[in-house]
Write a protein that holds these residues in place. Structure first.
Motif, PDB file in Angstrom:
ATOM      1  N   GLN A   1       1.694  -0.467  -1.194  1.00 29.35           N
ATOM      2  CA  GLN A   1       0.376  -0.081  -1.058  1.00 29.35           C
ATOM      3  C   GLN A   1      -0.127  -0.306   0.479  1.00 29.35           C
ATOM      4  O   GLN A   1      -0.827  -1.362   0.799  1.00 29.35           O
ATOM      5  N   ASN A   2      -0.006   1.003   1.250  1.00 31.40           N
ATOM      6  CA  ASN A   2      -0.363   0.894   2.428  1.00 31.40           C
ATOM      7  C   ASN A   2      -0.831   2.224   2.939  1.00 31.40           C
ATOM      8  O   ASN A   2      -0.810   3.316   1.872  1.00 31.40           O
ATOM      9  N   SER A   3      -1.165   2.580   3.919  1.00 24.50           N
ATOM     10  CA  SER A   3      -1.461   3.895   4.559  1.00 24.50           C
ATOM     11  C   SER A   3      -0.407   5.026   4.544  1.00 24.50           C
ATOM     12  O   SER A   3      -0.763   6.094   4.765  1.00 24.50           O
ATOM     13  N   ASP A   4       0.723   4.582   4.271  1.00 23.12           N
ATOM     14  CA  ASP A   4       1.887   5.584   4.057  1.00 23.12           C
ATOM     15  C   ASP A   4       1.574   6.487   2.990  1.00 23.12           C
ATOM     16  O   ASP A   4       1.991   7.937   3.093  1.00 23.12           O
ATOM     17  N   PHE A   5       1.005   5.947   1.913  1.00 24.76           N
ATOM     18  CA  PHE A   5       0.974   7.033   0.447  1.00 24.76           C
ATOM     19  C   PHE A   5       0.330   8.413   1.119  1.00 24.76           C
ATOM     20  O   PHE A   5       0.968   9.654   0.683  1.00 24.76           O
TER      21      PHE A   5
END
Length: 399
Positions: free
Chosen positions: A254-258
């Protein structure tokens, strides 16, 4: 109707259980597994449980507790970041957190006074320290549980206030001061029941995989609830090669990598895009995903190591670089030495090496079968039951 009155209406004694622990899913999952087990045991008992989860407002525990139907109270917490030299610990973050700790203890003391627990069950993480100290100060017995081979700093503190100290591994006993070792016992690490009984067809449908690719092995890659950026980016580099021979499921965290990962995946050739599924987080679907997976790739936190052991899944483990302790390396080496996992040092992690290691595993079905059997032999299937019984025993003793 209050929970107290509900207990009275059923004719059962109420046991008030304060649960605390967080920072990562590895601390929260065992707590939720024990809560579920206690609920199940109460159905045929003369007592009924009332729970309160005390954790950090910004931690993963708030959402996970809510999804399990457990009331939640948030408190401030400070994290002591360990370092190899003492003067490096005098960082601005550590100094600021030193001021947050007494605030958190005060907030926890207020929650404990309102809730009046019969027992405090702590699973570690820096957020668990204030509620443990508050519970102990109000004479509620404390049971603390350590998930890894190395006892974390928070649990080293909690253990000094605990009536009982539960450990996942025998080797962790040596981490405790001799005077408190008699309070310790080994249970193993509880796992979520949702990981069992998964269905491969449901997983394939959930991921949108083409049934025509069912002959390909499936690789489940996870960096845990928060994700692991280096692992995510290395997997992106490896995908063009991997997807010619595998299907890949990535829980990127649940971070900006998605957004980054999904954009890069869409650049792949059409037939390869159909072989990869990316999600920030897996909830109730995790059991189906495990059922479909032939190999699990991830960090070697307590949650991942325990779940692959419980399911007998071969694993490629990439320990997180230690900051002060070395628990992930020790967790991983325990499985590697048993022949249950392969190890890829984080310093060697890149796309080419990751592709090589994964393809070497999925290309050797006999090795995967041996690893699966070895992994299953490390499991402790009664961990949740043993911990639940210990928690209830302390609560009833206080009653």
């Amino acid at each position: 109707m209050t929970k107290q009155s509900k207990a009275q209406d059923t004719g059962k004694r109420e046991l008030r259980i304060l649960v605390t622990g967080g920072g990562t899913g590895g601390h929260v999952a065992p707590a939720l597994a024990v809560i579920q087990t206690i609920r199940e045991q109460s159905e045929s008992a003369d007592w009924t449980p009332t729970f309160l989860y005390v954790g950090s407002e910004g931690g993963v525990e708030k959402g996970l507790a809510a999804s399990a139907g457990v009331p939640f109270a948030g408190v401030q917490s400070g994290k002591l970041r360990r370092a190899s030299r003492w003067y490096k610990m005098l960082s601005l973050q550590n100094l600021m957190d030193l001021f947050r700790i007494p605030v958190g203890v005060g907030q926890a003391l207020g929650e404990v006074r309102k809730f009046r627990p019969d027992v405090v069950f702590a699973t570690g993480g820096y957020v668990s320290v204030p509620p443990v100290i508050a519970g102990w100060s109000l004479r509620a017995p404390v049971l603390t549980h350590e998930q890894t081979v190395q006892v974390g700093l928070a649990n080293q503190i909690n253990a000094r206030f605990a009536a009982r100290i539960a450990l996942s591994f025998e080797g962790a006993l040596e981490e405790l001061p001799p005077r408190i070792r008699p309070r310790a016992f080994v249970t193993g690490n509880p796992v979520r029941k949702v990981i069992f009984g998964g269905d491969r067809d449901r997983a394939r449908e959930f991921c949108g995989f083409d049934p025509a690719d069912d002959a390909l092995p499936t690789v489940y890659v996870t960096g845990g609830a928060r994700g692991a950026r280096k692992l995510n980016l290395s997997l992106l580099e490896a995908m063009p090669e991997l997807l010619t021979q595998c299907r890949v499921i990535l829980q990127c965290g649940q971070n900006s990598d998605f957004e980054t990962v999904t954009a890069r995946v869409q650049e792949l050739k059409d037939h390869l895009v159909r072989r990869v599924f990316v999600t920030p987080f897996l909830g109730s679907e995790i059991g189906d995903i495990y059922a479909l997976a032939d190999v699990v790739v991830g960090r070697s936190g307590a949650g991942t190591v325990t779940e692959v052991s419980a399911l007998g899944k071969p694993a490629l483990l990439i320990p997180l670089v230690p900051t002060g302790g070395d628990e992930q390396n020790r967790n991983a080496r325990r499985l590697v030495e048993a022949g249950a996992a392969a190890l890829l040092p984080n310093v060697d992690l890149d796309g080419a090496r990751l592709a090589h290691e994964i393809l070497a595993l999925v290309g050797d079905p006999e090795r995967l079968a041996r690893m699966g059997k070895a992994t299953l032999a490390l499991a402790r299937p009664r961990a949740a039951q043993d911990l639940a019984e210990a928690v209830i025993g302390l609560a009833q003793g206080r009653k």
